[in-house]
Write a protein that holds these residues in place. Structure first.
Motif, PDB file in Angstrom:
ATOM      1  N   LYS A  67       0.832  -1.192   0.000  1.00 11.69           N
ATOM      2  CA  LYS A  67       0.000   0.000   0.000  1.00 11.69           C
ATOM      3  C   LYS A  67       0.875   1.254   0.000  1.00 11.69           C
ATOM      4  O   LYS A  67       1.910   1.299   0.665  1.00 11.69           O
ATOM      5  CB  LYS A  67      -0.905   0.016   1.243  1.00 11.69           C
ATOM      6  CG  LYS A  67      -1.943  -1.091   1.259  1.00 11.69           C
ATOM      7  CD  LYS A  67      -2.823  -0.966   2.498  1.00 11.69           C
ATOM      8  CE  LYS A  67      -3.885  -2.063   2.507  1.00 11.69           C
ATOM      9  NZ  LYS A  67      -4.750  -1.957   3.721  1.00 11.69           N
ATOM     10  N   ARG A  68       0.433   2.246  -0.734  1.00  9.27           N
ATOM     11  CA  ARG A  68       1.161   3.506  -0.766  1.00  9.27           C
ATOM     12  C   ARG A  68       0.816   4.321   0.473  1.00  9.27           C
ATOM     13  O   ARG A  68      -0.356   4.537   0.785  1.00  9.27           O
ATOM     14  CB  ARG A  68       0.799   4.297  -2.021  1.00  9.27           C
ATOM     15  CG  ARG A  68       1.565   5.616  -2.160  1.00  9.27           C
ATOM     16  CD  ARG A  68       1.177   6.321  -3.433  1.00  9.27           C
ATOM     17  NE  ARG A  68       1.575   5.563  -4.593  1.00  9.27           N
ATOM     18  CZ  ARG A  68       2.788   5.614  -5.145  1.00  9.27           C
ATOM     19  NH1 ARG A  68       3.722   6.390  -4.608  1.00  9.27           N
ATOM     20  NH2 ARG A  68       3.079   4.892  -6.202  1.00  9.27           N
ATOM     21  N   ARG A  69       1.838   4.757   1.208  1.00 11.25           N
ATOM     22  CA  ARG A  69       1.625   5.550   2.417  1.00 11.25           C
ATOM     23  C   ARG A  69       1.619   7.032   2.102  1.00 11.25           C
ATOM     24  O   ARG A  69       2.271   7.497   1.167  1.00 11.25           O
ATOM     25  CB  ARG A  69       2.734   5.260   3.436  1.00 11.25           C
ATOM     26  CG  ARG A  69       2.770   3.850   3.992  1.00 11.25           C
ATOM     27  CD  ARG A  69       1.590   3.578   4.879  1.00 11.25           C
ATOM     28  NE  ARG A  69       1.467   4.536   5.966  1.00 11.25           N
ATOM     29  CZ  ARG A  69       2.103   4.414   7.134  1.00 11.25           C
ATOM     30  NH1 ARG A  69       2.883   3.363   7.359  1.00 11.25           N
ATOM     31  NH2 ARG A  69       1.944   5.310   8.076  1.00 11.25           N
ATOM     32  N   GLN A  70       0.894   7.760   2.916  1.00  8.91           N
ATOM     33  CA  GLN A  70       0.945   9.209   2.824  1.00  8.91           C
ATOM     34  C   GLN A  70       2.321   9.697   3.266  1.00  8.91           C
ATOM     35  O   GLN A  70       3.012   9.029   4.044  1.00  8.91           O
ATOM     36  CB  GLN A  70      -0.128   9.826   3.718  1.00  8.91           C
ATOM     37  CG  GLN A  70      -1.550   9.601   3.235  1.00  8.91           C
ATOM     38  CD  GLN A  70      -1.835  10.349   1.946  1.00  8.91           C
ATOM     39  OE1 GLN A  70      -1.356  11.468   1.749  1.00  8.91           O
ATOM     40  NE2 GLN A  70      -2.589   9.724   1.056  1.00  8.91           N
ATOM     41  N   LEU A  72       5.214  11.510   5.349  1.00  7.87           N
ATOM     42  CA  LEU A  72       5.341  11.731   6.783  1.00  7.87           C
ATOM     43  C   LEU A  72       4.871  13.148   7.114  1.00  7.87           C
ATOM     44  O   LEU A  72       5.312  14.118   6.488  1.00  7.87           O
ATOM     45  CB  LEU A  72       6.798  11.552   7.217  1.00  7.87           C
ATOM     46  CG  LEU A  72       7.074  11.559   8.717  1.00  7.87           C
ATOM     47  CD1 LEU A  72       6.448  10.326   9.372  1.00  7.87           C
ATOM     48  CD2 LEU A  72       8.578  11.572   8.962  1.00  7.87           C
ATOM     49  N   TRP A 136       3.053  11.903  14.036  1.00  4.96           N
ATOM     50  CA  TRP A 136       3.939  10.780  13.709  1.00  4.96           C
ATOM     51  C   TRP A 136       3.473   9.499  14.373  1.00  4.96           C
ATOM     52  O   TRP A 136       3.603   8.408  13.800  1.00  4.96           O
ATOM     53  CB  TRP A 136       5.372  11.114  14.126  1.00  4.96           C
ATOM     54  CG  TRP A 136       6.070  12.053  13.178  1.00  4.96           C
ATOM     55  CD1 TRP A 136       5.505  12.714  12.117  1.00  4.96           C
ATOM     56  CD2 TRP A 136       7.446  12.434  13.204  1.00  4.96           C
ATOM     57  NE1 TRP A 136       6.445  13.497  11.496  1.00  4.96           N
ATOM     58  CE2 TRP A 136       7.644  13.343  12.134  1.00  4.96           C
ATOM     59  CE3 TRP A 136       8.519  12.126  14.027  1.00  4.96           C
ATOM     60  CZ2 TRP A 136       8.881  13.923  11.872  1.00  4.96           C
ATOM     61  CZ3 TRP A 136       9.755  12.700  13.771  1.00  4.96           C
ATOM     62  CH2 TRP A 136       9.938  13.579  12.698  1.00  4.96           C
ATOM     63  N   TRP A 139       0.766   8.300  12.236  1.00  7.69           N
ATOM     64  CA  TRP A 139       1.323   7.810  10.967  1.00  7.69           C
ATOM     65  C   TRP A 139       1.924   6.422  11.160  1.00  7.69           C
ATOM     66  O   TRP A 139       1.734   5.531  10.342  1.00  7.69           O
ATOM     67  CB  TRP A 139       2.382   8.795  10.476  1.00  7.69           C
ATOM     68  CG  TRP A 139       2.914   8.511   9.100  1.00  7.69           C
ATOM     69  CD1 TRP A 139       2.408   8.937   7.905  1.00  7.69           C
ATOM     70  CD2 TRP A 139       4.080   7.734   8.774  1.00  7.69           C
ATOM     71  NE1 TRP A 139       3.172   8.488   6.863  1.00  7.69           N
ATOM     72  CE2 TRP A 139       4.209   7.735   7.365  1.00  7.69           C
ATOM     73  CE3 TRP A 139       5.007   7.037   9.527  1.00  7.69           C
ATOM     74  CZ2 TRP A 139       5.237   7.070   6.709  1.00  7.69           C
ATOM     75  CZ3 TRP A 139       6.033   6.376   8.881  1.00  7.69           C
ATOM     76  CH2 TRP A 139       6.145   6.386   7.484  1.00  7.69           C
ATOM     77  N   GLN A 140       2.637   6.227  12.272  1.00  5.58           N
ATOM     78  CA  GLN A 140       3.214   4.919  12.576  1.00  5.58           C
ATOM     79  C   GLN A 140       2.125   3.865  12.765  1.00  5.58           C
ATOM     80  O   GLN A 140       2.315   2.683  12.455  1.00  5.58           O
ATOM     81  CB  GLN A 140       4.061   5.000  13.849  1.00  5.58           C
ATOM     82  CG  GLN A 140       5.369   5.755  13.683  1.00  5.58           C
ATOM     83  CD  GLN A 140       6.481   4.873  13.140  1.00  5.58           C
ATOM     84  OE1 GLN A 140       6.347   4.285  12.075  1.00  5.58           O
ATOM     85  NE2 GLN A 140       7.572   4.791  13.865  1.00  5.58           N
ATOM     86  N   GLY A 142      -0.450   3.591  11.140  1.00  8.11           N
ATOM     87  CA  GLY A 142      -1.042   3.217   9.865  1.00  8.11           C
ATOM     88  C   GLY A 142      -2.047   4.193   9.316  1.00  8.11           C
ATOM     89  O   GLY A 142      -2.778   3.876   8.369  1.00  8.11           O
ATOM     90  N   ASP A 144      -3.564   6.601   7.024  1.00  7.53           N
ATOM     91  CA  ASP A 144      -3.191   6.801   5.618  1.00  7.53           C
ATOM     92  C   ASP A 144      -4.124   7.754   4.888  1.00  7.53           C
ATOM     93  O   ASP A 144      -4.068   7.860   3.669  1.00  7.53           O
ATOM     94  CB  ASP A 144      -3.153   5.461   4.873  1.00  7.53           C
ATOM     95  CG  ASP A 144      -4.477   4.708   5.000  1.00  7.53           C
ATOM     96  OD1 ASP A 144      -5.426   5.263   5.595  1.00  7.53           O
ATOM     97  OD2 ASP A 144      -4.548   3.570   4.499  1.00  7.53           O
ATOM     98  N   TYR A 163      -7.091  11.622  14.010  1.00  8.91           N
ATOM     99  CA  TYR A 163      -6.523  10.318  14.300  1.00  8.91           C
ATOM    100  C   TYR A 163      -6.428  10.156  15.828  1.00  8.91           C
ATOM    101  O   TYR A 163      -6.486  11.133  16.579  1.00  8.91           O
ATOM    102  CB  TYR A 163      -5.149  10.183  13.658  1.00  8.91           C
ATOM    103  CG  TYR A 163      -5.196  10.082  12.159  1.00  8.91           C
ATOM    104  CD1 TYR A 163      -5.940   9.084  11.543  1.00  8.91           C
ATOM    105  CD2 TYR A 163      -4.500  10.980  11.357  1.00  8.91           C
ATOM    106  CE1 TYR A 163      -5.988   8.984  10.164  1.00  8.91           C
ATOM    107  CE2 TYR A 163      -4.541  10.884   9.981  1.00  8.91           C
ATOM    108  CZ  TYR A 163      -5.289   9.892   9.385  1.00  8.91           C
ATOM    109  OH  TYR A 163      -5.346   9.792   8.029  1.00  8.91           O
TER     110      TYR A 163
END
Length: 481
Positions: A67-70, A72, A136, A139-140, A142, A144, A163
């Motif tokens: 999967k493509r991540r956003q 950082l 962060w 983001w860690q 998941g 996205d 989030y």
């Protein structure tokens, strides 16, 4: 590329591996490109074409599960200047575990910077990282999508736009500014969340906890999660609401716990009531008493003896049974009122010695002033310096040189680093690292010179956090010019 082409490339490779020429084995189209050249040049051209084919045509396709991540997220503070990153990495390398590494990041954040993500990033489960790292953390974990940053106001309509980590921080801020609004959000939106998330939300009620929260907390007695019910009961106990834990058996558990405590008298002229743990006769009794201290509420125990919280704390005979002392302090930290926590902390710090260590169990409920008082007490007597690494929630960068010079810590550190006892030297280096987090920049720089003059090698890794501390202030002063 077809299987026939792949087989042709394999023949070329085998020819080169065996040390021979491969021109005659090449496809006709490749021969046309290389035929006009000398034999050596022909082989070089074929090699270039083969390398291009292997690197591009035979590059494996990405798996469908990828999967493509956003990108950082960009944090609210600037990145640590490049010239300071070696000092940061040295401090992080010396930090023995994740908690101590987070402490390094906390010091950096207190000076207005964040770390480079290749040097340090919080884990997805990290709730102790400075608030600035919330994007962060998410983001860690998941995250996205593209949701609002925590600069947006948290409301019922924007709840799903945050989030988890950012939402938790926004809720804590809202509890400080508008506790009733935050409580309404937790009540209306938290009900549909999983048990683990609900527990974290209810735990936030400790911020700005007041009598206005009693009705909502009582409604949680019907929550489907036992942990949520337990947390709500503890918060109610802090507000003076009597609890009725029922998991300890048919007998009233508070009465059973009170039976492990004996009432006495002390003094000749002014007789006063005292309370002390009775001497236990078996390991089974010890285990039962530990369970009762953990399951009962301090307010219920106080009411059982007909006293106030300060009265029972002041009358407790510390030192009779170290385990009972620890259980009582933990009980107060979990279910005692804010006044009870403050009273107990002040008394233990005033007593000093090994009782100072008991205050560590109260740390998460102490205000910054009492935390600083505890740390100064530890530094003053220098008997429990190892407790500096156990202090939770302390602020970074406030300890002045006088706080060190007025106590016994400096002389203890000088003696340790100048002696031949390797164990004492290693312990002193750990204390130096802890002070590196607490100290002001001026104190950090002065302490480096002091311990180096006493015999600590200038290149000692234990000086890493002190050097970073001092350098952060230098960088700030340069940026202000």
């Amino acid at each position: 590329m077809s299987e026939l082409d792949q087989a042709g490339l394999a023949r070329l490779r085998d020819g080169w591996i065996s040390g021979g020429a491969a021109f005659e084995l090449a496809p006709a189209e490749w021969k046309e490109v290389a035929s006009a050249a000398s034999p050596d040049e022909q082989e070089r051209r074929l090699l270039a074409i083969a390398a291009q084919a292997l690197d591009v045509a035979l590059r494996p396709a990405a798996p469908k599960t990828l999967k493509r991540r956003q990108p950082l997220p960009v944090l609210a503070l600037p990145m640590l200047p490049e010239r300071l990153r070696p000092l940061l990495r040295a401090a992080l390398k010396y930090a023995a575990d994740a908690r101590l590494k987070t402490r390094v990041a906390t010091l950096v954040a207190s000076r207005g910077f964040v770390t480079h993500p290749m040097d340090w990033m919080p884990a997805a489960s990290d709730q102790a990282a400075p608030e600035v790292y919330a994007p962060w953390v998410d983001w860690q974990a998941g995250a996205d999508g593209e949701k609002h940053s925590r600069r947006e106001q948290l409301t019922a309509e924007t709840w799903d736009d945050f989030y988890p980590a950012a939402r938790r921080i926004a809720l804590a801020d809202l509890r400080r500014a508008a506790p009733a609004l935050a409580r309404t959000l937790i009540e209306t939106k938290g009900a549909s969340e999983p048990a683990e998330v609900r527990l974290a939300l209810i735990e936030l009620m400790r911020v700005g906890l007041s009598a206005d929260d009693i009705s909502f907390l009582k409604s949680l007695s019907a929550d489907r999660s036992g942990k949520v019910r337990e947390m709500a009961g503890r918060l109610l106990a802090r507000l003076g609401e009597r609890g009725n834990p029922t998991d300890a058996g048919p007998q009233d558990p508070t009465a059973e716990l009170a039976a492990f405590i004996e009432e006495g008298k002390s003094g000749f002229l002014r007789r006063r009531t005292t309370y002390a743990p009775i001497k236990l006769k078996s390991p089974a009794q010890q285990a039962r008493r530990a369970d009762l201290f953990a399951s009962c509420y301090f307010g219920d125990l106080v009411a059982r003896f007909g006293k106030t919280e300060p009265d029972l704390i002041g009358a407790w005979q510390f030192g009779v049974d170290d385990n009972a002392d620890r259980f009582l302090v933990l009980m107060v930290s979990v279910s005692g009122s804010d006044a009870a926590v403050a009273c107990l902390a002040d008394m233990l710090v005033a007593e000093g010695g090994k009782l100072t260590l008991l205050v560590l169990q109260l740390m998460l409920r102490l205000d910054s002033g009492r935390k600083r008082l505890l740390i100064r007490q530890i530094l003053n007597d220098a008997q429990n310096l190892h407790a500096l690494n156990l202090v939770e929630g302390a602020e970074a960068g406030w300890l002045e040189w006088g706080d060190l010079a007025n106590g016994k810590t400096l002389s203890a550190l000088r003696s340790a680093v100048s002696g031949d006892n390797d164990v004492m030297k290693r312990s002193a280096e750990q204390y130096i690292e802890a002070i590196g987090f607490l100290a002001t920049a001026a104190t950090a720089e002065k302490l480096i010179g002091d311990v180096v003059a006493a015999g600590l090698p200038p290149a000692s890794p234990s000086l890493g956090l002190l050097r970073l501390n001092a350098a952060l202030a230098e960088n700030r002063s340069q940026s202000d010019r």
